[in-house]
Design an enzyme around this catalytic site. Structure first.
Site, PDB file in Angstrom:
ATOM      1  N   LEU A  15      25.571  22.993 -23.600  1.00 41.72           N
ATOM      2  CA  LEU A  15      25.822  24.256 -22.909  1.00 41.72           C
ATOM      3  C   LEU A  15      26.087  25.282 -23.991  1.00 41.72           C
ATOM      4  O   LEU A  15      26.841  25.010 -24.935  1.00 41.72           O
ATOM      5  CB  LEU A  15      27.042  24.150 -21.984  1.00 41.72           C
ATOM      6  CG  LEU A  15      26.928  23.248 -20.759  1.00 41.72           C
ATOM      7  CD1 LEU A  15      28.257  23.226 -20.001  1.00 41.72           C
ATOM      8  CD2 LEU A  15      25.812  23.697 -19.842  1.00 41.72           C
ATOM      9  N   ASP A  16      25.484  26.464 -23.889  1.00 41.30           N
ATOM     10  CA  ASP A  16      25.690  27.446 -24.941  1.00 41.30           C
ATOM     11  C   ASP A  16      27.112  28.005 -24.888  1.00 41.30           C
ATOM     12  O   ASP A  16      27.856  27.780 -23.940  1.00 41.30           O
ATOM     13  CB  ASP A  16      24.634  28.556 -24.883  1.00 41.30           C
ATOM     14  CG  ASP A  16      24.722  29.405 -23.624  1.00 41.30           C
ATOM     15  OD1 ASP A  16      25.819  29.899 -23.305  1.00 41.30           O
ATOM     16  OD2 ASP A  16      23.683  29.598 -22.963  1.00 41.30           O
ATOM     17  N   ARG A  17      27.481  28.730 -25.921  1.00 43.66           N
ATOM     18  CA  ARG A  17      28.852  29.222 -26.073  1.00 43.66           C
ATOM     19  C   ARG A  17      29.315  30.009 -24.850  1.00 43.66           C
ATOM     20  O   ARG A  17      30.490  29.951 -24.464  1.00 43.66           O
ATOM     21  CB  ARG A  17      28.943  30.109 -27.322  1.00 43.66           C
ATOM     22  CG  ARG A  17      30.349  30.613 -27.637  1.00 43.66           C
ATOM     23  CD  ARG A  17      30.306  31.698 -28.713  1.00 43.66           C
ATOM     24  NE  ARG A  17      29.725  31.203 -29.941  1.00 43.66           N
ATOM     25  CZ  ARG A  17      30.426  30.632 -30.923  1.00 43.66           C
ATOM     26  NH1 ARG A  17      31.726  30.481 -30.790  1.00 43.66           N
ATOM     27  NH2 ARG A  17      29.821  30.231 -32.016  1.00 43.66           N
ATOM     28  N   ASP A  18      28.423  30.762 -24.236  1.00 42.10           N
ATOM     29  CA  ASP A  18      28.801  31.649 -23.140  1.00 42.10           C
ATOM     30  C   ASP A  18      28.642  31.018 -21.766  1.00 42.10           C
ATOM     31  O   ASP A  18      28.764  31.713 -20.748  1.00 42.10           O
ATOM     32  CB  ASP A  18      27.978  32.937 -23.210  1.00 42.10           C
ATOM     33  CG  ASP A  18      28.261  33.719 -24.479  1.00 42.10           C
ATOM     34  OD1 ASP A  18      29.434  33.750 -24.893  1.00 42.10           O
ATOM     35  OD2 ASP A  18      27.313  34.275 -25.065  1.00 42.10           O
ATOM     36  N   THR A  19      28.361  29.713 -21.712  1.00 40.44           N
ATOM     37  CA  THR A  19      28.221  28.999 -20.446  1.00 40.44           C
ATOM     38  C   THR A  19      29.374  28.021 -20.285  1.00 40.44           C
ATOM     39  O   THR A  19      29.721  27.295 -21.213  1.00 40.44           O
ATOM     40  CB  THR A  19      26.886  28.237 -20.388  1.00 40.44           C
ATOM     41  OG1 THR A  19      25.802  29.166 -20.493  1.00 40.44           O
ATOM     42  CG2 THR A  19      26.749  27.479 -19.074  1.00 40.44           C
TER      43      THR A  19
END
Length: 233
Positions: free
Chosen positions: A101-105
């Protein structure tokens, strides 16, 4: 496996450090009796400083990843391993994230040291549905669900169209997306392709397994029933 190697592989320290723990009497059985390095004891009966030993190899975790953490061991900022006991990062075999999951998810992140389980989850053949809830910068226009379900949407710099994806409208600027593949930043790029921008993204479910009431930043061990539920879709 000898107790020194077993405990060292779980990240409690080097073999030399674990041997020292034995000499100091810090490793006992469930009754508090001091253990020695050549004893034969069931994993579940071992205690270190009175605490049960971490689960053996074959560990699978569900982590509720908050925004701001990356799925990496080397990032200079906050990483998902910071949410776990420090020794988990030192386990052998390595405890790895199942996809990213990316940093903003935010949302459900699975982790395991079982290579076969990891492959089974991420394999395209598994087609495990992954559910995301997106908050958008602009109102939905009405045609997004049909576009995503068509199986013809081609993302920028991609050579093959996306597999059909289901979309449920949750509000004027909110949608629930169900994917059966996992391309790079897929949900964000899907909405960019139809002229919108994802402001917040959360994944509450993978396969048949839901985050439930697990708080952000917390984790729990998955048992056999959880793994059965994961694949029961």
């Amino acid at each position: 496996m000898k107790l020194v190697k077993l405990i060292a592989n779980l990240g409690y320290g080097s073999r030399k450090q674990v041997a020292s723990m034995f000499r100091e009497g810090r490793i006992t059985d469930a009754t508090g009796e001091v253990l020695y390095a050549d004893d034969r004891v069931d994993h579940a009966a071992i205690r270190i400083d009175g605490e049960p030993l971490d689960p053996p190899a074959g560990l699978a975790l569900m982590v509720h990843k908050p925004v701001g953490y990356t799925c990496s061991t080397k990032d200079s900022g906050r990483v998902v391993y910071d949410l776990l006991p420090p020794r988990f990062r030192l386990r052998a075999p390595l405890l790895s994230t199942v996809g990213r999951l990316d940093r903003d998810t935010s949302g459900m992140l699975l982790m395991t040291d079982d290579g076969q389980l990891l492959h089974r989850i991420v394999s395209p053949r598994a087609r495990l549905p992954k559910v995301y809830e997106a908050t958008l910068a602009s109102d939905l226009r009405g045609g997004e669900a049909a576009t995503f379900a068509s199986g013809t949407l081609l993302l920028e710099s991609e050579n093959s169209p996306l597999a059909p994806a289901a979309m449920e409208v949750l509000g004027p600027r909110q949608a629930r997306i169900t994917l059966t593949e996992g391309r790079y930043h897929q949900v964000r790029r899907m909405f960019a392709a139809v002229g919108n921008h994802v402001e917040a993204l959360h994944r509450p479910r993978v396969g048949g397994l839901s985050l439930g009431d697990l708080p952000a930043g917390q984790w729990r061990v998955l048992d056999a029933d959880d793994l059965s539920t994961l694949f029961d879709v």
